[in-house]
Design a protein around this motif. Sequence first.
Motif, short mmCIF file in Angstrom:
data_model
loop_
_atom_site.label_atom_id
_atom_site.label_comp_id
_atom_site.label_asym_id
_atom_site.label_seq_id
_atom_site.Cartn_x
_atom_site.Cartn_y
_atom_site.Cartn_z
N LEU A 248 0.84 -1.20 0.00
CA LEU A 248 0.00 0.00 0.00
C LEU A 248 0.87 1.25 0.00
CD1 LEU A 248 -2.68 1.49 0.20
CD2 LEU A 248 -2.63 1.15 2.67
N CYS A 249 1.90 1.26 0.83
CA CYS A 249 2.79 2.43 0.90
C CYS A 249 3.49 2.67 -0.44
CB CYS A 249 3.83 2.23 2.01
SG CYS A 249 3.15 2.28 3.67
N GLU A 250 3.96 1.60 -1.05
CA GLU A 250 4.63 1.74 -2.34
C GLU A 250 3.68 2.25 -3.41
OE1 GLU A 250 6.29 -2.12 -3.01
OE2 GLU A 250 8.12 -1.70 -1.84
N GLU A 251 2.43 1.78 -3.37
CA GLU A 251 1.45 2.22 -4.36
C GLU A 251 1.06 3.68 -4.12
OE1 GLU A 251 -0.71 1.30 -7.85
OE2 GLU A 251 0.98 0.40 -6.79
N MET A 252 0.98 4.09 -2.86
CA MET A 252 0.70 5.49 -2.56
C MET A 252 1.79 6.39 -3.13
SD MET A 252 -0.69 5.20 1.38
CE MET A 252 -0.73 6.99 1.66
N MET A 253 3.03 5.97 -2.98
CA MET A 253 4.14 6.77 -3.51
C MET A 253 4.16 6.74 -5.03
SD MET A 253 7.26 6.08 -0.78
CE MET A 253 7.09 4.29 -0.71
N ALA A 279 9.02 1.84 5.04
CA ALA A 279 8.09 2.12 3.95
C ALA A 279 6.97 3.06 4.40
CB ALA A 279 7.50 0.82 3.42
N MET A 280 6.48 2.85 5.61
CA MET A 280 5.43 3.71 6.15
C MET A 280 5.92 5.14 6.28
SD MET A 280 4.09 0.99 9.04
CE MET A 280 3.65 2.31 10.16
N SER A 281 7.12 5.30 6.79
CA SER A 281 7.68 6.64 6.96
C SER A 281 7.82 7.35 5.62
CB SER A 281 9.04 6.55 7.67
OG SER A 281 9.62 7.82 7.81
N LYS A 282 8.33 6.65 4.63
CA LYS A 282 8.50 7.24 3.31
C LYS A 282 7.17 7.61 2.68
CE LYS A 282 12.85 4.90 2.12
NZ LYS A 282 13.50 3.91 1.22
N ALA A 283 6.10 6.85 3.02
CA ALA A 283 4.79 7.08 2.43
C ALA A 283 3.97 8.10 3.20
CB ALA A 283 4.02 5.77 2.33
N GLY A 284 4.55 8.70 4.25
CA GLY A 284 3.86 9.79 4.93
C GLY A 284 3.38 9.52 6.34
N CYS A 285 3.67 8.33 6.90
CA CYS A 285 3.24 8.04 8.27
C CYS A 285 3.94 8.99 9.24
CB CYS A 285 3.54 6.59 8.64
SG CYS A 285 3.02 6.16 10.32
N ARG A 286 3.17 9.69 10.05
CA ARG A 286 3.74 10.65 11.00
C ARG A 286 3.47 10.26 12.45
NH1 ARG A 286 6.05 11.41 7.22
NH2 ARG A 286 6.32 13.29 5.95
N MET A 287 2.51 9.33 12.67
CA MET A 287 2.20 8.95 14.05
C MET A 287 1.50 7.59 14.07
SD MET A 287 -0.16 10.93 16.90
CE MET A 287 1.08 12.19 17.24
N LYS A 320 11.32 6.23 16.45
CA LYS A 320 12.10 7.47 16.50
C LYS A 320 13.10 7.52 15.36
CE LYS A 320 15.03 10.23 19.57
NZ LYS A 320 15.69 10.29 20.91
N LYS A 321 13.68 6.38 15.03
CA LYS A 321 14.65 6.30 13.94
C LYS A 321 14.04 6.78 12.63
CE LYS A 321 17.52 2.93 11.44
NZ LYS A 321 17.94 1.50 11.39
N TYR A 322 12.75 6.51 12.44
CA TYR A 322 12.08 6.87 11.19
C TYR A 322 11.15 8.08 11.35
CZ TYR A 322 14.10 2.66 9.28
OH TYR A 322 15.00 1.71 8.86
N LYS A 323 11.36 8.81 12.45
CA LYS A 323 10.65 10.07 12.70
C LYS A 323 9.13 9.90 12.70
CE LYS A 323 14.45 12.84 10.82
NZ LYS A 323 14.87 13.86 9.85
N ILE A 324 8.70 8.82 13.33
CA ILE A 324 7.27 8.57 13.50
C ILE A 324 6.92 8.80 14.97
CG2 ILE A 324 5.41 6.86 13.38
CD1 ILE A 324 6.93 5.52 11.09
#
Length: 441
Positions: A248-253, A279-287, A320-324
Amino acid sequence: MRVLLINPYSGGYYYRLGAVYPPLGLMYISSSLKRKGHSVALIDMNVEKFDLERFNFRDYDVVGISADTVRFPVVERIAEKAKAQNVTVVMGGPHTTACYHEILQKGLCDYVVLGEGERAFSDLVESIASSEKYPLIPGVAYMKDGEVIALPSRFLENLDDLPFPDREKVHLYRTKFAGERATSLITSRGCPFNCEFCSASQFMGRRIRWRSIENVIDELKILKKLGYGSVIFFDDNFMINPKRVVNLCEEMMRKDLRFKWWAFSRADELLGREDMVEAMSKAGCRMLFIGFESANDEVLEEYGKNLKSDIAFDVMNLLKKYKIDVFASFVIGALKDTRKTIEKTVKLAKKLKASIVQFSILTPYPGTVLFEKLKHLIFEKDWRKFDGTHLVFKHPNFSPKELRRLFIKAYYAVYTSPRLIFRRGIPFLVRLLSHREAYSL
């Protein structure tokens, strides 16, 4: 048929934080009814004025009301007014699914829809239109000759068959996340776990059913066109299938669907799945909302969480490593809880340094394993007190006042720390702790 759907006023935790999301369940029912040619109006009392005393229910053939436990007193008043005007009243939602016998025996409504409502409610409206008073529809309960008649509900197998939620009134919602206009969607239903205090597995089933990635992407495209830049995935188990999350994350991107988003997760669904988190972080996951629940393994065992407390810091370090950021949730007041165990949980909540921390008092909601376990100890008869901020059963170690003090003390301990007092501020704490007994209409 002319159908009115009502989402009662909440005033709960998210409402106090300013996070008011549209009622997806009713919106799915609305679009399902419209697909069959019915006229549907949906009123959300959380964002619309609704004068119950003057409202003309006679403009509709059927009134459907969504009910969870804490809002049930509001639901009763709405139903009473509608029935007084000789309108057919249907109730649905977690509370009515669990308590339909009592509700029907008291004559509070004409029908109760059990579990998922799209198919059952639509079939019921069709039956009412053909003047069939006692239809044999799976997932519909009613009184007949002094007895409750109910056929077991059927879960939808192919969620892609559902029309997208009716978003006709999206302009009424002003919730933002990460600075972007936010709304909600759901990509799956069902929960294989059976936490004692949660009714998700009873209401939606223990087998997970997923929408296809293509179907989710199509809805995200619509949300982007509507001007949304943020979404919350309301799935009970969004992370349980790592491969699907990554896809899903890859398809969103790939589709350039840039959203800032958050979702719900169990702590143990993240460890050992760093590729998914990345993948979540790259696709916009913030929390992520994570129910750590307690710092005590015996309490976690009592809750039926099937995890250990010591994974909390590993999860936090990974995110924290992926800024989530993390919305950390804890439940106090387990039967095995003492002042020392609660203090230990509060210390853990502070040490984790989550962006948002939520404490709840253990509450036996109807439909949960916990309710069946504690129903002989429940002394509170006011459903409004089943809001996670009051003790409603006879506890072996605490009085209601003692646990309430520990509950408030826990919030102050976390939110008056220098790290959060500057980030969230005192007004945030006051708003978060304010319990609005505003159930008058």
